[in-house]
Scaffold this active site. Structure first.
Site, PDB file in Angstrom:
ATOM      1  N   GLY A 252       0.845  -1.184   0.000  1.00 35.07           N
ATOM      2  CA  GLY A 252       0.000   0.000   0.000  1.00 35.07           C
ATOM      3  C   GLY A 252       0.880   1.232   0.000  1.00 35.07           C
ATOM      4  CB  VAL A 253       2.629   3.101  -2.618  1.00 38.10           C
ATOM      5  CG1 VAL A 253       3.787   2.121  -2.594  1.00 38.10           C
ATOM      6  CG2 VAL A 253       1.717   2.800  -3.800  1.00 38.10           C
ATOM      7  CB  SER A 254       0.266   6.279   1.834  1.00 40.59           C
ATOM      8  OG  SER A 254       1.524   6.568   2.423  1.00 40.59           O
ATOM      9  N   GLY A 255       2.186   7.495  -0.708  1.00 44.45           N
ATOM     10  CA  GLY A 255       2.833   8.745  -1.072  1.00 44.45           C
ATOM     11  C   GLY A 255       3.644   9.322   0.072  1.00 44.45           C
TER      12      GLY A 255
ATOM     13  CG  ASP B 284       6.377   6.060   7.757  1.00 42.81           C
ATOM     14  OD1 ASP B 284       7.572   6.365   7.907  1.00 42.81           O
ATOM     15  OD2 ASP B 284       5.465   6.505   8.472  1.00 42.81           O
ATOM     16  CB  SER B 285       3.918   3.429   2.146  1.00 48.92           C
ATOM     17  OG  SER B 285       3.896   4.631   1.397  1.00 48.92           O
TER      18      SER B 285
ATOM     19  CB  CYS C 204      -9.300   3.708   8.108  1.00 50.38           C
ATOM     20  SG  CYS C 204      -8.551   3.827   6.467  1.00 50.38           S
TER      21      CYS C 204
ATOM     22  CB  CYS D 235      -6.836  10.614   6.187  1.00 57.21           C
ATOM     23  SG  CYS D 235      -8.305   9.546   6.236  1.00 57.21           S
TER      24      CYS D 235
END
Length: 373
Positions: A9-12, A15-16, A99, A195
């Site tokens: 899961g790449v959130s931008g 950390d990811s 979430c 968020c």
């Protein structure tokens, strides 16, 4: 195109990004997936498109496929509607917990499996190990960044399919790794807050969905000292936004929210960060979720958190026949808040958690708490 072994899961965020980098360096077949969980409402506060561009850039830098899924409808139904209902009832929910349970480790996991992946990975500061045939959720090594509190609703099937590649790192080391790998997100600030609210004023945002109803602010003795714009804008222990000036006969000291009477639309406040009206020794939870599938015993000792980043608090736990808990703390706790999450730990192992239903705080008992110890 071959199926990936792991979908990150790449959130931008950084950390990811490092989570994806770590898996690539381990030689795994990796793909990235960006989840859009909130539809842009035109306010200018939604950062999803910027985050998506950063996620694309990271995947490009790492040479891995990029995928996108829009989960905004699922988020609205599984998280946001509950968030509004809880605030309308005068409680303080934790949308990050929902979430994770309803979107990231349900719809994201399903999407990864549709892509042919065996496992998912995220940039959470947590760790997963298998012991005695059961999967355990452990705190992240960096205690100041540990996110197991928000992951306590995960179960065995989810943990079996999940990797937390950065759980063993501290934040400074992670930033160094990102910088040396020239990841586009290496200097990006961490996101904070809820968020879907972004940088905008919380009261302004909530007022779009829960119309304001002004009412009186009372001290614990019932004296009217000011007015409020709506009880659901406030949570226990809050100091900001009360706008209480000098009160005759009271010292010039800060005021804190100590209770809410939603039915009568009254907000209660008192002076002093550690006001006795904010203290409780006991709570009852809603139905408990056990990560292992069952409690360690009907009665046991452990530690607990009733809010994120709280130090471990020793407590005794009684499991009731209906699956709820009675939890008694070894010392008084400040501002334990119905609607928030109680999360239990045995050392570094997260046992699970539940929503706080009621406490024995003085004002809550006076206003007719539904249960008592």
């Amino acid at each position: 195109m071959s199926s990936p072994g792991v979908v990150v899961g790449v959130s931008g965020g950084v950390d990811s990004s490092v989570a994806a980098l770590t898996l690539v360096q381990q030689g795994l077949d990796v793909a990235g997936l960006f989840m859009q969980n909130w539809a842009d409402d035109g306010s200018g506060h939604c950062r999803a498109e910027d985050d998506r561009r950063d996620a694309v850039a990271v995947c490009g830098r790492l040479g891995i496929p990029f995928h996108f899924r829009d989960f905004s409808n699922e988020y609205w139904q599984g998280v946001f509607e509950h968030f509004l209902a809880e605030y309308a009832a005068g409680r303080t929910p934790n949308p990050d917990v929902l979430c994770n349970r309803e979107v990231k480790f349900k719809h994201f996991l399903d999407a990864a499996r549709e892509l042919g992946a065996e496992r998912i990975a995220t940039g959470h500061y947590a760790q997963v190990v298998k012991s005695g045939g059961l999967w355990q959720l452990l705190r992240g090594a960096d205690r100041s960044k540990d996110q197991s509190y928000f992951l306590h609703q995960l179960g065995q099937s989810q943990l079996a399919a999940t990797l937390f590649p950065i759980g063993h790192l501290d934040k400074s080391e992670l930033r160094r790794i990102a910088r040396e790998a020239a990841l586009p997100t290496h200097a990006k600030k961490d996101s904070t807050g809820i968020c879907f609210i972004g940088e905008r004023d919380f009261r302004e945002f909530l007022g779009q969905y829960l119309p304001a109803r002004e009412g009186e602010i009372h001290d614990p003795d019932g004296r009217v000292i000011a007015r409020h714009p709506g009880v659901f804008y406030f949570t226990l222990g809050q100091r900001e936004g009360l706008n209480i000036g000098g009160v005759r006969g009271r010292p010039a000291a800060p005021w804190f929210v100590v209770g809410k009477d939603v039915e009568r639309n009254i907000l209660y406040v008192d002076q002093g960060h550690d006001s006795p009206w904010l203290q409780s020794n006991w709570l009852r939870s809603e139905t408990m979720h056990w990560i292992s599938g069952a409690p360690p015993a009907r009665q046991f000792e452990c530690t607990a958190q009733t809010r994120y980043r709280q130090p471990d608090e020793p407590c005794s736990v009684q499991v009731r026949d209906d699956g709820t808990l009675d939890v008694r703390f070894s010392r008084p706790q400040r501002a334990v808040t119905p609607g928030q999450s109680l999360v239990l730990y045995d050392g570094a192992q997260c046992l699970g958690g539940a929503v706080i239903a009621a406490t024995d705080a003085p004002l809550e008992r006076r206003l007719g708490a539904p249960v008592s110890p």
